[in-house]
Design a protein around this motif. Structure first.
Motif, mmCIF file in Angstrom:
data_model
loop_
_atom_site.group_PDB
_atom_site.id
_atom_site.type_symbol
_atom_site.label_atom_id
_atom_site.label_comp_id
_atom_site.label_asym_id
_atom_site.label_seq_id
_atom_site.Cartn_x
_atom_site.Cartn_y
_atom_site.Cartn_z
ATOM 1 N N UNK A 148 0.869 -1.162 0.000
ATOM 2 C CA UNK A 148 0.000 0.000 0.000
ATOM 3 C C UNK A 148 0.914 1.222 0.000
ATOM 4 N N UNK A 149 1.005 1.836 -1.155
ATOM 5 C CA UNK A 149 1.970 2.909 -1.398
ATOM 6 C C UNK A 149 1.262 4.259 -1.274
ATOM 7 N N UNK A 150 1.613 5.017 -0.224
ATOM 8 C CA UNK A 150 0.994 6.321 0.010
ATOM 9 C C UNK A 150 1.934 7.471 -0.332
ATOM 10 N N UNK A 151 2.990 7.168 -1.084
ATOM 11 C CA UNK A 151 3.999 8.184 -1.365
ATOM 12 C C UNK A 151 3.478 9.335 -2.221
ATOM 13 N N UNK A 152 2.331 9.144 -2.892
ATOM 14 C CA UNK A 152 1.760 10.228 -3.691
ATOM 15 C C UNK A 152 0.846 11.135 -2.875
ATOM 16 N N UNK A 153 0.567 10.767 -1.628
ATOM 17 C CA UNK A 153 -0.323 11.560 -0.769
ATOM 18 C C UNK A 153 0.519 12.595 -0.016
ATOM 19 N N UNK A 154 0.814 13.700 -0.683
ATOM 20 C CA UNK A 154 1.804 14.654 -0.188
ATOM 21 C C UNK A 154 1.222 15.998 0.238
ATOM 22 N N UNK A 155 -0.049 16.072 0.524
ATOM 23 C CA UNK A 155 -0.625 17.349 0.920
ATOM 24 C C UNK A 155 -0.027 17.892 2.218
ATOM 25 N N UNK A 156 0.249 19.199 2.243
ATOM 26 C CA UNK A 156 0.759 19.874 3.435
ATOM 27 C C UNK A 156 -0.040 21.155 3.640
ATOM 28 N N UNK A 157 -0.561 21.363 4.863
ATOM 29 C CA UNK A 157 -1.296 22.587 5.167
ATOM 30 C C UNK A 157 -0.782 23.177 6.461
ATOM 31 N N UNK A 158 -0.296 24.407 6.398
ATOM 32 C CA UNK A 158 0.274 25.081 7.562
ATOM 33 C C UNK A 158 -0.728 26.096 8.107
ATOM 34 N N UNK A 159 -0.958 26.050 9.424
ATOM 35 C CA UNK A 159 -1.721 27.083 10.116
ATOM 36 C C UNK A 159 -0.713 27.913 10.888
ATOM 37 N N UNK A 160 -0.307 29.029 10.296
ATOM 38 C CA UNK A 160 0.768 29.821 10.909
ATOM 39 C C UNK A 160 0.318 30.517 12.194
ATOM 40 N N UNK A 161 -0.987 30.735 12.338
ATOM 41 C CA UNK A 161 -1.494 31.368 13.560
ATOM 42 C C UNK A 161 -1.447 30.410 14.739
ATOM 43 N N UNK A 162 -1.901 29.179 14.502
ATOM 44 C CA UNK A 162 -1.903 28.176 15.570
ATOM 45 C C UNK A 162 -0.561 27.467 15.703
ATOM 46 N N UNK A 163 0.332 27.721 14.763
ATOM 47 C CA UNK A 163 1.636 27.042 14.723
ATOM 48 C C UNK A 163 1.466 25.530 14.650
ATOM 49 N N UNK A 164 0.594 25.102 13.726
ATOM 50 C CA UNK A 164 0.411 23.672 13.497
ATOM 51 C C UNK A 164 0.522 23.397 12.005
ATOM 52 N N UNK A 165 0.746 22.127 11.687
ATOM 53 C CA UNK A 165 0.833 21.703 10.291
ATOM 54 C C UNK A 165 0.167 20.344 10.152
ATOM 55 N N UNK A 166 -0.623 20.194 9.093
ATOM 56 C CA UNK A 166 -1.247 18.906 8.781
ATOM 57 C C UNK A 166 -0.538 18.340 7.563
ATOM 58 N N UNK A 167 -0.090 17.100 7.684
ATOM 59 C CA UNK A 167 0.819 16.526 6.695
ATOM 60 C C UNK A 167 0.290 15.191 6.188
ATOM 61 N N UNK A 168 0.318 15.002 4.887
ATOM 62 C CA UNK A 168 -0.068 13.736 4.288
ATOM 63 C C UNK A 168 0.993 12.673 4.522
ATOM 64 N N UNK A 169 0.604 11.389 4.475
ATOM 65 C CA UNK A 169 1.517 10.300 4.836
ATOM 66 C C UNK A 169 2.654 10.061 3.862
ATOM 67 N N UNK A 170 2.579 10.631 2.653
ATOM 68 C CA UNK A 170 3.657 10.440 1.693
ATOM 69 C C UNK A 170 4.737 11.503 1.777
ATOM 70 N N UNK A 171 4.561 12.465 2.670
ATOM 71 C CA UNK A 171 5.501 13.584 2.749
ATOM 72 C C UNK A 171 6.835 13.165 3.360
ATOM 73 N N UNK A 172 7.861 13.789 2.871
ATOM 74 C CA UNK A 172 9.188 13.640 3.462
ATOM 75 C C UNK A 172 9.450 14.842 4.372
ATOM 76 N N UNK A 173 10.535 14.756 5.126
ATOM 77 C CA UNK A 173 10.909 15.885 5.960
ATOM 78 C C UNK A 173 11.177 17.123 5.111
ATOM 79 N N UNK A 174 11.746 16.927 3.937
ATOM 80 C CA UNK A 174 11.988 18.042 3.042
ATOM 81 C C UNK A 174 10.708 18.740 2.622
#
Length: 205
Positions: A87-113
């Motif tokens: 089960x390859x989730x490497x294409x699920x790369x969505x990233x959403x930053x909430x700069x006010x709350x200082x949080x980030x929601x990250x998809x499972x295919x994301x790398x640290x970069x």
């Protein structure tokens, strides 16, 4: 495994399903550690949570061993499996930053970069590892140590919430108030399916 069940599975996937007879099979199954060579029966390249659920259900119903590939950085090659379903989730790369709350929601295919790229423009960083190609989901579930650890803790210490597909195909959200026991034991989860939310720290540019 019946041919009809396989064709139904492929039809129900939004992302491609790669089989051993497909021309791109060898390229898609290749692992970060080139010394490890595994041959899954099929590779389900998921594009969303529904694809992950479909793949998990298909594997369970057909008694297939499963391997989960997130960012794809795993050294021992645990992101693949012989004669099972990757089960390859490497294409699920969505990233959403909430700069006010200082949080980030990250998809499972994301790398640290991917995460660093999204947070740096806000002067934010998630305590993480030291290699940009490391998958952020696997890093988080494994603890995660790096340059910011001494001041801000492990990557897992900053995990606020995770959406997880369970082995029975259910999708649950785990945080401190919802499925709290599962949240604390999230390192044992089968797969981070949709996304995870983590806290960010301010840093001086």
């Amino acid at each position: 495994m019946q041919a009809m069940a396989t064709e139904s599975f492929i039809d129900n996937m939004r992302g491609p399903v790669i089989r051993q007879t497909d021309a791109d099979y060898d390229a898609v199954r290749s692992l970060y550690n080139g010394m490890i060579d595994k041959s899954p029966v099929m590779i389900a390249r998921c594009t969303d949570v529904a694809d992950v659920v479909t793949a998990v259900n298909f594997a369970r119903q057909n008694d297939l061993q499963v391997a989960i590939r997130g960012g794809g950085h795993n050294g021992p090659g645990l992101g693949s499996v012989d004669d099972g379903l990757m089960i390859d989730m490497s294409m699920m790369k969505g990233v959403r930053v909430d700069s006010t709350a200082c949080t980030i929601r990250v998809g499972p295919g994301c790398t640290q970069g991917d995460v660093d790229h999204a947070t740096h423009i806000y002067g934010l960083a998630v305590p993480a590892g030291i290699v940009s190609t490391t998958g952020i989901a696997g890093l988080t579930l494994g603890g995660g140590t790096g340059y910011l650890t001494r001041k801000h803790g492990l990557t897992s210490d900053n995990l606020l919430e995770a959406d997880v597909v369970l082995a029975d195909g259910r999708v649950v959200t785990a945080n401190k108030s919802e499925n709290a026991d599962f949240y604390w034991g999230c390192a044992a989860a089968a797969a981070i399916s949709a996304s995870s939310r983590a806290s960010c720290s301010r840093f001086i540019r």
